[in-house]
Design a protein around this motif. Sequence first.
Motif, PDB file in Angstrom:
ATOM      1  N   VAL A 171       0.878  -1.179   0.000  1.00 38.62           N
ATOM      2  CA  VAL A 171       0.000   0.000   0.000  1.00 38.62           C
ATOM      3  C   VAL A 171       0.913   1.226   0.000  1.00 38.62           C
ATOM      4  N   GLY A 172       0.925   1.964  -1.110  1.00 33.38           N
ATOM      5  CA  GLY A 172       1.783   3.137  -1.234  1.00 33.38           C
ATOM      6  C   GLY A 172       2.919   2.884  -2.207  1.00 33.38           C
ATOM      7  N   GLY A 173       2.895   3.588  -3.314  1.00 30.37           N
ATOM      8  CA  GLY A 173       3.955   3.449  -4.323  1.00 30.37           C
ATOM      9  C   GLY A 173       4.960   4.576  -4.211  1.00 30.37           C
ATOM     10  N   GLY A 174       5.345   4.911  -2.961  1.00 24.17           N
ATOM     11  CA  GLY A 174       6.386   5.905  -2.730  1.00 24.17           C
ATOM     12  C   GLY A 174       7.748   5.212  -2.696  1.00 24.17           C
ATOM     13  N   VAL A 175       8.723   5.895  -2.103  1.00 20.17           N
ATOM     14  CA  VAL A 175      10.094   5.382  -2.160  1.00 20.17           C
ATOM     15  C   VAL A 175      10.216   4.022  -1.461  1.00 20.17           C
ATOM     16  N   ILE A 176       9.617   3.901  -0.269  1.00 17.41           N
ATOM     17  CA  ILE A 176       9.736   2.634   0.457  1.00 17.41           C
ATOM     18  C   ILE A 176       9.025   1.524  -0.310  1.00 17.41           C
ATOM     19  N   GLY A 177       7.791   1.790  -0.742  1.00 14.78           N
ATOM     20  CA  GLY A 177       7.017   0.774  -1.456  1.00 14.78           C
ATOM     21  C   GLY A 177       7.744   0.285  -2.693  1.00 14.78           C
ATOM     22  N   ILE A 178       8.319   1.201  -3.436  1.00 13.42           N
ATOM     23  CA  ILE A 178       8.958   0.825  -4.705  1.00 13.42           C
ATOM     24  C   ILE A 178      10.272   0.081  -4.444  1.00 13.42           C
ATOM     25  N   GLU A 179      11.044   0.531  -3.436  1.00 17.74           N
ATOM     26  CA  GLU A 179      12.293  -0.185  -3.150  1.00 17.74           C
ATOM     27  C   GLU A 179      12.006  -1.616  -2.671  1.00 17.74           C
ATOM     28  N   MET A 180      10.996  -1.749  -1.809  1.00 19.30           N
ATOM     29  CA  MET A 180      10.649  -3.098  -1.318  1.00 19.30           C
ATOM     30  C   MET A 180      10.103  -3.959  -2.460  1.00 19.30           C
ATOM     31  N   ILE A 193       1.365  -3.362  -6.179  1.00 21.38           N
ATOM     32  CA  ILE A 193       1.474  -2.044  -5.523  1.00 21.38           C
ATOM     33  C   ILE A 193       0.167  -1.297  -5.749  1.00 21.38           C
ATOM     34  N   VAL A 194      -0.366  -0.733  -4.668  1.00 22.13           N
ATOM     35  CA  VAL A 194      -1.587   0.077  -4.784  1.00 22.13           C
ATOM     36  C   VAL A 194      -1.205   1.516  -4.433  1.00 22.13           C
ATOM     37  N   GLU A 195      -1.271   2.381  -5.415  1.00 19.08           N
ATOM     38  CA  GLU A 195      -0.855   3.771  -5.217  1.00 19.08           C
ATOM     39  C   GLU A 195      -2.041   4.701  -5.473  1.00 19.08           C
ATOM     40  N   ALA A 196      -2.283   5.609  -4.520  1.00 24.01           N
ATOM     41  CA  ALA A 196      -3.448   6.489  -4.629  1.00 24.01           C
ATOM     42  C   ALA A 196      -3.309   7.541  -5.740  1.00 24.01           C
ATOM     43  N   GLN A 197      -2.083   8.007  -5.973  1.00 27.64           N
ATOM     44  CA  GLN A 197      -1.880   9.042  -7.002  1.00 27.64           C
ATOM     45  C   GLN A 197      -1.889   8.411  -8.402  1.00 27.64           C
ATOM     46  N   GLU A 198      -1.852   9.276  -9.414  1.00 24.94           N
ATOM     47  CA  GLU A 198      -1.925   8.786 -10.801  1.00 24.94           C
ATOM     48  C   GLU A 198      -0.613   8.171 -11.272  1.00 24.94           C
ATOM     49  N   LEU A 201       5.825   7.157  -7.119  1.00 31.75           N
ATOM     50  CA  LEU A 201       6.892   8.083  -6.724  1.00 31.75           C
ATOM     51  C   LEU A 201       6.532   9.548  -6.981  1.00 31.75           C
ATOM     52  N   PRO A 202       5.453  10.034  -6.337  1.00 30.49           N
ATOM     53  CA  PRO A 202       4.992  11.398  -6.635  1.00 30.49           C
ATOM     54  C   PRO A 202       6.064  12.502  -6.692  1.00 30.49           C
ATOM     55  N   PRO A 203       7.100  12.527  -5.846  1.00 26.02           N
ATOM     56  CA  PRO A 203       8.000  13.681  -5.961  1.00 26.02           C
ATOM     57  C   PRO A 203       9.000  13.598  -7.115  1.00 26.02           C
ATOM     58  N   VAL A 262       2.914   4.434   3.490  1.00 30.17           N
ATOM     59  CA  VAL A 262       2.216   5.623   2.996  1.00 30.17           C
ATOM     60  C   VAL A 262       2.803   6.909   3.601  1.00 30.17           C
ATOM     61  N   GLY A 263       4.059   6.869   3.952  1.00 28.46           N
ATOM     62  CA  GLY A 263       4.711   8.054   4.489  1.00 28.46           C
ATOM     63  C   GLY A 263       5.128   7.858   5.933  1.00 28.46           C
ATOM     64  N   ARG A 264       5.832   8.844   6.456  1.00 28.48           N
ATOM     65  CA  ARG A 264       6.309   8.770   7.839  1.00 28.48           C
ATOM     66  C   ARG A 264       5.902  10.048   8.580  1.00 28.48           C
ATOM     67  N   SER A 308      12.158  17.020   3.510  1.00 28.49           N
ATOM     68  CA  SER A 308      12.745  15.837   2.867  1.00 28.49           C
ATOM     69  C   SER A 308      13.246  14.892   3.944  1.00 28.49           C
ATOM     70  N   MET A 309      12.593  13.736   4.075  1.00 29.10           N
ATOM     71  CA  MET A 309      13.013  12.799   5.128  1.00 29.10           C
ATOM     72  C   MET A 309      14.143  11.924   4.606  1.00 29.10           C
ATOM     73  N   LEU A 310      15.318  12.523   4.532  1.00 29.76           N
ATOM     74  CA  LEU A 310      16.481  11.825   3.975  1.00 29.76           C
ATOM     75  C   LEU A 310      17.638  11.941   4.954  1.00 29.76           C
ATOM     76  N   ALA A 311      18.406  10.854   5.079  1.00 31.26           N
ATOM     77  CA  ALA A 311      19.510  10.846   6.042  1.00 31.26           C
ATOM     78  C   ALA A 311      20.500  11.974   5.790  1.00 31.26           C
ATOM     79  N   ALA A 339      18.700  13.299  -4.550  1.00 27.97           N
ATOM     80  CA  ALA A 339      17.713  12.287  -4.140  1.00 27.97           C
ATOM     81  C   ALA A 339      17.986  11.020  -4.932  1.00 27.97           C
ATOM     82  N   CYS A 340      17.742   9.894  -4.335  1.00 28.52           N
ATOM     83  CA  CYS A 340      17.932   8.655  -5.094  1.00 28.52           C
ATOM     84  C   CYS A 340      16.933   7.610  -4.652  1.00 28.52           C
ATOM     85  N   VAL A 341      16.553   6.783  -5.589  1.00 28.33           N
ATOM     86  CA  VAL A 341      15.638   5.677  -5.291  1.00 28.33           C
ATOM     87  C   VAL A 341      16.387   4.420  -5.706  1.00 28.33           C
TER      88      VAL A 341
HETATM   89  P1  NAI Z   1       6.308   8.476   0.481  1.00 25.17           P
HETATM   90  O1  NAI Z   1       5.716   9.747   0.944  1.00 25.17           O
HETATM   91  O2  NAI Z   1       7.538   8.487  -0.345  1.00 25.17           O
HETATM   92  O3  NAI Z   1       5.216   7.657  -0.356  1.00 25.17           O
HETATM   93  C1  NAI Z   1       3.967   7.311   0.151  1.00 25.17           C
HETATM   94  C2  NAI Z   1       3.073   6.979  -1.028  1.00 25.17           C
HETATM   95  O4  NAI Z   1       1.865   6.431  -0.530  1.00 25.17           O
HETATM   96  C3  NAI Z   1       2.714   8.174  -1.863  1.00 25.17           C
HETATM   97  O5  NAI Z   1       2.976   7.865  -3.210  1.00 25.17           O
HETATM   98  C4  NAI Z   1       1.226   8.374  -1.590  1.00 25.17           C
HETATM   99  O6  NAI Z   1       0.540   8.879  -2.706  1.00 25.17           O
HETATM  100  C5  NAI Z   1       0.787   6.951  -1.276  1.00 25.17           C
HETATM  101  N1  NAI Z   1      -0.384   6.828  -0.427  1.00 25.17           N
HETATM  102  C6  NAI Z   1      -0.689   7.541   0.680  1.00 25.17           C
HETATM  103  N2  NAI Z   1      -1.818   7.064   1.238  1.00 25.17           N
HETATM  104  C7  NAI Z   1      -2.218   6.025   0.478  1.00 25.17           C
HETATM  105  C8  NAI Z   1      -3.303   5.097   0.542  1.00 25.17           C
HETATM  106  N3  NAI Z   1      -4.193   5.131   1.542  1.00 25.17           N
HETATM  107  N4  NAI Z   1      -3.413   4.154  -0.427  1.00 25.17           N
HETATM  108  C9  NAI Z   1      -2.488   4.086  -1.422  1.00 25.17           C
HETATM  109  N5  NAI Z   1      -1.449   4.928  -1.529  1.00 25.17           N
HETATM  110  C10 NAI Z   1      -1.312   5.869  -0.587  1.00 25.17           C
HETATM  111  O7  NAI Z   1       6.480   7.606   1.823  1.00 25.17           O
HETATM  112  P2  NAI Z   1       7.272   6.259   2.079  1.00 25.17           P
HETATM  113  O8  NAI Z   1       7.486   5.508   0.824  1.00 25.17           O
HETATM  114  O9  NAI Z   1       6.517   5.611   3.182  1.00 25.17           O
HETATM  115  O10 NAI Z   1       8.673   6.778   2.598  1.00 25.17           O
HETATM  116  C11 NAI Z   1       8.741   7.553   3.810  1.00 25.17           C
HETATM  117  C12 NAI Z   1       9.928   8.469   3.785  1.00 25.17           C
HETATM  118  O11 NAI Z   1      11.125   7.733   3.802  1.00 25.17           O
HETATM  119  C13 NAI Z   1       9.939   9.356   2.575  1.00 25.17           C
HETATM  120  O12 NAI Z   1       9.984  10.682   3.002  1.00 25.17           O
HETATM  121  C14 NAI Z   1      11.192   8.999   1.854  1.00 25.17           C
HETATM  122  O13 NAI Z   1      11.846  10.125   1.336  1.00 25.17           O
HETATM  123  C15 NAI Z   1      12.047   8.281   2.883  1.00 25.17           C
HETATM  124  N6  NAI Z   1      12.814   7.235   2.219  1.00 25.17           N
HETATM  125  C16 NAI Z   1      13.777   7.577   1.340  1.00 25.17           C
HETATM  126  C17 NAI Z   1      14.481   6.613   0.655  1.00 25.17           C
HETATM  127  C18 NAI Z   1      15.502   7.031  -0.347  1.00 25.17           C
HETATM  128  O14 NAI Z   1      15.847   8.185  -0.386  1.00 25.17           O
HETATM  129  N7  NAI Z   1      16.009   6.161  -1.190  1.00 25.17           N
HETATM  130  C19 NAI Z   1      14.228   5.203   0.860  1.00 25.17           C
HETATM  131  C20 NAI Z   1      13.145   4.944   1.757  1.00 25.17           C
HETATM  132  C21 NAI Z   1      12.487   5.936   2.423  1.00 25.17           C
END
Ligand code: NAI
Length: 417
Positions: A171-180, A193-198, A201-203, A262-264, A308-311, A339-341
Amino acid sequence: MTPKILIIGGGPGGYVAAIRAAQLHAEVTLVENGQLGGTCLNVGCIPTKALLHTSQLYGEISEAAAYGVNATPVLDFDAAQKYKARVVNQLVNGVKGLMKANKVKVLNGTATFTTKATVQVDGKDVPFDKVIIATGSTPAIPPIPGIHSPQCIDSTGALALTEVPSRLVIVGGGVIGIEMAAIYRTLGSEVTIVEAQEEILPPIDREIATLLREKLVAVGTRIEVGATVEEITDKVSHADVTVRTSAGQTMVIPGDKVLVAVGRRANTAALGLDTAGIAHDRGQITVGAQQQTNLPNVYAIGDCTGGSMLAHVASAQGEVAAENALGHPASYDGKTNPACVYTDPEIAGVGLTEEQVKAQKINYLVGRFPLSANGKSLIMGADGLVKIIPDRDCRIGSGDGVNAGGRDVHNLRSSHR
Ligand code: NAI
């Protein structure tokens, strides 16, 4: 008198701030209630990249015949987890060594403001002149019915699995979802992967995100964009994830594990922000460019401030906070954050995306170079592209071969002439 700096949190923000403060001759105390190294070293970037390395090796061996090596990989996931743990331990010990070498006093416990001017760790006052808060973030839990089903895991759980799940719903196609997804798809999971946006990796620049989505789909990952999870139902051996698709249909996707990414959210609940009168927005600490809060002797850095939640962002802000706290004016500017994925292929970027330059009405150009035209990339079987988006009004040189207005351009080779 030697200034006393108290740092709350020992992740890449806090431990870097501690080192910088020690270099500037402060007496530094760092409080940590988990392991030094924080999320990044223990349950984030580092263990993810270790498992990704295993999965990439597995993937490379699977495809080695194309390069003239016949081999069949056999996964020993237990050994992969042990390798991951060794890497984490070595780095955590490295941070311990750095604290010792810099004479930083490390306290194990939870720090709480008991007044504006006092902080206690497990009931004992810790004296300070300035405080730097670096308590990081924790996974957000969305209000989806059934989210507490035993099959639901967060990123920490996804890193600690003892076996590769046959079916993984993310649930969530953000950075964590896509890396996993990249890790577990390569290791053999059926991944949805179920992503709410179109787009995933929205950013990230849309063109690049679309390219990655197409590649993930090509290796068998199922991706539902514009879709929402309505319910998760515990079926004991698995969970059924009810999804409403972009076309308005409802479907049920079974998962042996359901990763919720779905974010942190800022990890500040235990700090007593309101007791101290530290300004925040739903727990996310409000800071200026110098990382100072509304209290002159309290600074905050990294994930607990949002952004930006980045180390590496937390580390940079840690240095800025330590310098300001010790009378060396500094400020943080995130404009050139890289930034990197870490997927396959990986994405790396710096600066604005095409969508951002459009929104800012910048007169821009686009240059693209296909990696298939680069010898080394071709040899490695890599494709994808390098995309450069210069500001047309700042460009150097004649710009021949380049069209204005962001239209597709040309092969970047022309700029090597
Ligand atoms: P994220 O904010 O990157 O992505 C969350 C995704 O979940 C978004 O695409 C959003 O549209 C979607 N979403 C939200 N609610 C939803 C729902 N109910 N159903 C379906 N989709 C939904 O958050 P993520 O992936 O959890 O990462 C958290 C933080 O950790 C980020 O700020 C990221 O920058 C950081 N991180 C960075 C990495 C890197 O730089 N390589 C690696 C892993 C994490």
